[in-house]
Design a protein around this motif. Structure first.
Motif, PDB file in Angstrom:
ATOM      1  N   ALA A  36       0.816  -1.219   0.000  1.00  0.00           N
ATOM      2  CA  ALA A  36       0.000   0.000   0.000  1.00  0.00           C
ATOM      3  C   ALA A  36       0.846   1.265   0.000  1.00  0.00           C
ATOM      4  N   GLU A  37       2.143   1.139   0.308  1.00  0.00           N
ATOM      5  CA  GLU A  37       3.027   2.305   0.324  1.00  0.00           C
ATOM      6  C   GLU A  37       3.630   2.579  -1.053  1.00  0.00           C
ATOM      7  N   LEU A  38       3.334   1.711  -2.024  1.00  0.00           N
ATOM      8  CA  LEU A  38       3.878   1.844  -3.373  1.00  0.00           C
ATOM      9  C   LEU A  38       2.778   2.219  -4.347  1.00  0.00           C
ATOM     10  N   SER A  39       3.091   3.083  -5.297  1.00  0.00           N
ATOM     11  CA  SER A  39       2.140   3.431  -6.353  1.00  0.00           C
ATOM     12  C   SER A  39       2.919   3.794  -7.605  1.00  0.00           C
ATOM     13  N   LEU A  40       2.224   3.746  -8.745  1.00  0.00           N
ATOM     14  CA  LEU A  40       2.875   4.007 -10.023  1.00  0.00           C
ATOM     15  C   LEU A  40       2.255   5.229 -10.673  1.00  0.00           C
ATOM     16  N   THR A  42       1.775   9.552 -11.594  1.00  0.00           N
ATOM     17  CA  THR A  42       1.091  10.650 -10.908  1.00  0.00           C
ATOM     18  C   THR A  42      -0.365  10.336 -10.624  1.00  0.00           C
ATOM     19  N   ALA A  43      -0.924   9.336 -11.316  1.00  0.00           N
ATOM     20  CA  ALA A  43      -2.303   8.913 -11.053  1.00  0.00           C
ATOM     21  C   ALA A  43      -2.389   7.938  -9.882  1.00  0.00           C
ATOM     22  N   SER A  44      -1.232   7.611  -9.276  1.00  0.00           N
ATOM     23  CA  SER A  44      -1.169   6.730  -8.098  1.00  0.00           C
ATOM     24  C   SER A  44      -1.842   5.386  -8.346  1.00  0.00           C
ATOM     25  N   CYS A  45      -1.472   4.749  -9.454  1.00  0.00           N
ATOM     26  CA  CYS A  45      -2.027   3.437  -9.755  1.00  0.00           C
ATOM     27  C   CYS A  45      -1.523   2.410  -8.739  1.00  0.00           C
ATOM     28  N   PRO A  46      -2.416   1.576  -8.210  1.00  0.00           N
ATOM     29  CA  PRO A  46      -1.993   0.573  -7.220  1.00  0.00           C
ATOM     30  C   PRO A  46      -1.388  -0.644  -7.898  1.00  0.00           C
ATOM     31  N   PRO A  47      -0.695  -1.477  -7.151  1.00  0.00           N
ATOM     32  CA  PRO A  47      -0.145  -2.713  -7.727  1.00  0.00           C
ATOM     33  C   PRO A  47      -1.248  -3.746  -7.930  1.00  0.00           C
ATOM     34  N   THR A  81       7.407   7.394 -16.564  1.00  0.00           N
ATOM     35  CA  THR A  81       6.537   7.368 -15.396  1.00  0.00           C
ATOM     36  C   THR A  81       7.421   7.286 -14.163  1.00  0.00           C
ATOM     37  N   THR A  82       6.821   7.192 -12.992  1.00  0.00           N
ATOM     38  CA  THR A  82       7.594   7.193 -11.748  1.00  0.00           C
ATOM     39  C   THR A  82       6.986   6.200 -10.769  1.00  0.00           C
ATOM     40  N   LEU A  83       7.835   5.437 -10.121  1.00  0.00           N
ATOM     41  CA  LEU A  83       7.412   4.587  -9.016  1.00  0.00           C
ATOM     42  C   LEU A  83       7.577   5.382  -7.724  1.00  0.00           C
ATOM     43  N   PHE A  84       6.511   5.487  -6.957  1.00  0.00           N
ATOM     44  CA  PHE A  84       6.538   6.264  -5.720  1.00  0.00           C
ATOM     45  C   PHE A  84       6.510   5.333  -4.508  1.00  0.00           C
TER      46      PHE A  84
END
Length: 299
Positions: A36-40, A42-47, A81-84
């Protein structure tokens, strides 16, 4: 570019989508991150639905999804894209055990050939460099001499003197940072939870001692640099305490220097001339909670 046979983050650029596999032991410390601490993007797509038994978290997204961007060059199509990584807040608001991090991801596709014939391996900023920066954040709090030019050699004071503090943070390879002092507590013993106890900075950056009568306590403007903060406090002792020692502990915190000061990130002193709280940076509105005592505390 993989830094090891099993990189912490692996990317596969496919014909119409990309797949990102993230090791739960992201920093190689043995302490797994939560899915839950990871997202892909700027749209914060979940795994994908995580399996707690697996050592990896997986993202799959179309090239144009999750807020990705496209750059067209004479030779390539470049999807970015960016992994957050955004760690959850600690149960204790005074401590931070992890810092947010970002991994830029790129997929390069040749314009002059069949895309399905094979994608160029992506390049990405390895988390190893982020981890190194996190480990090298070094905070310090020093008593300074009267002109702030060097550290004070003596820690002895008389009532009526001013204690001049300088807080600093140093790091290697980190994004530019701005330092804040959320709280400073004085106690008569090394135990910061002991009594008597006086929090002369509180509420996430309000120098409450500046509110007292006949004090010149204040944050010092301007900062020497964003990652440094100076403040002075009139010397005091605890009433009825026969001892002559004070122990001072402070909670220091950083935010990105590009982030504007706000009610969470502030340094506020009370101006007796105007009768109002004044911020070291930002607008007066960020200090309004210093009077009400309802400041949102940084997490």
């Amino acid at each position: 570019r993989a830094l090891s046979p099993q990189p912490a983050v692996a990317v596969r650029c496919q014909e119409g989508q990309l797949a990102v596999t993230v090791s739960r032991d992201l920093f190689g410390t043995g302490r797994p991150v939560r899915a839950a601490e990871l997202s892909l993007g700027t749209a914060s797509c979940p795994p994908l639905a995580p399996n707690p038994a697996q050592a990896f978290v997986t993202f799959v997204a179309a090239l144009h999804e999750c807020g990705s961007t496209l750059q067209v060059t004479p030779d390539s199509l470049i999807y970015r894209t960016t992994l957050f990584y955004k760690p959850t807040r600690s149960s204790n608001p005074l401590i931070v055990r992890a810092t947010p991090a970002e991994v830029p991801i790129e997929c390069h596709y040749p314009r002059r050939s069949n895309v399905s014939s094979g994608a160029v391996r992506p390049t990405w900023a390895p988390f190893r460099s982020t981890l190194a920066a996190e480990e090298r954040l070094q905070f310090s709090l020093r008593l300074m001499d009267d002109d702030w030019s060097k550290e004070r050699l003596s820690n002895g004071f008389q009532l009526g003197d001013s204690l001049r503090f300088q807080a600093d943070v140093t790091s290697e390879g980190h994004v530019p940072l701005r330092l804040f002092v959320d709280q400073c507590v004085a106690t008569a013993t090394p135990d910061r939870g002991s009594s008597p106890r006086y929090a002369f900075i509180d509420l996430g950056g309000c120098l409450v001692d500046s509110r007292a009568e006949d004090t010149g306590s204040a944050f010092v403007s301007p900062r020497p640099r964003p990652e440094s903060l100076r403040f002075q406090v009139d010397a005091f002792k605890f009433a009825g305490d026969a001892g002559n020692l004070l122990y001072i502990s402070c909670h220091l915190r950083v935010s990105p220097a590009a982030e504007a000061p706000n009610p969470w990130n502030k340094a506020c002193s009370f101006s007796k001339a105007s009768g109002l709280w004044a911020p070291l940076e930002g607008t007066a509105a960020i200090c309004s909670c210093c009077d009400t005592g309802s400041c949102p505390f940084p997490g």
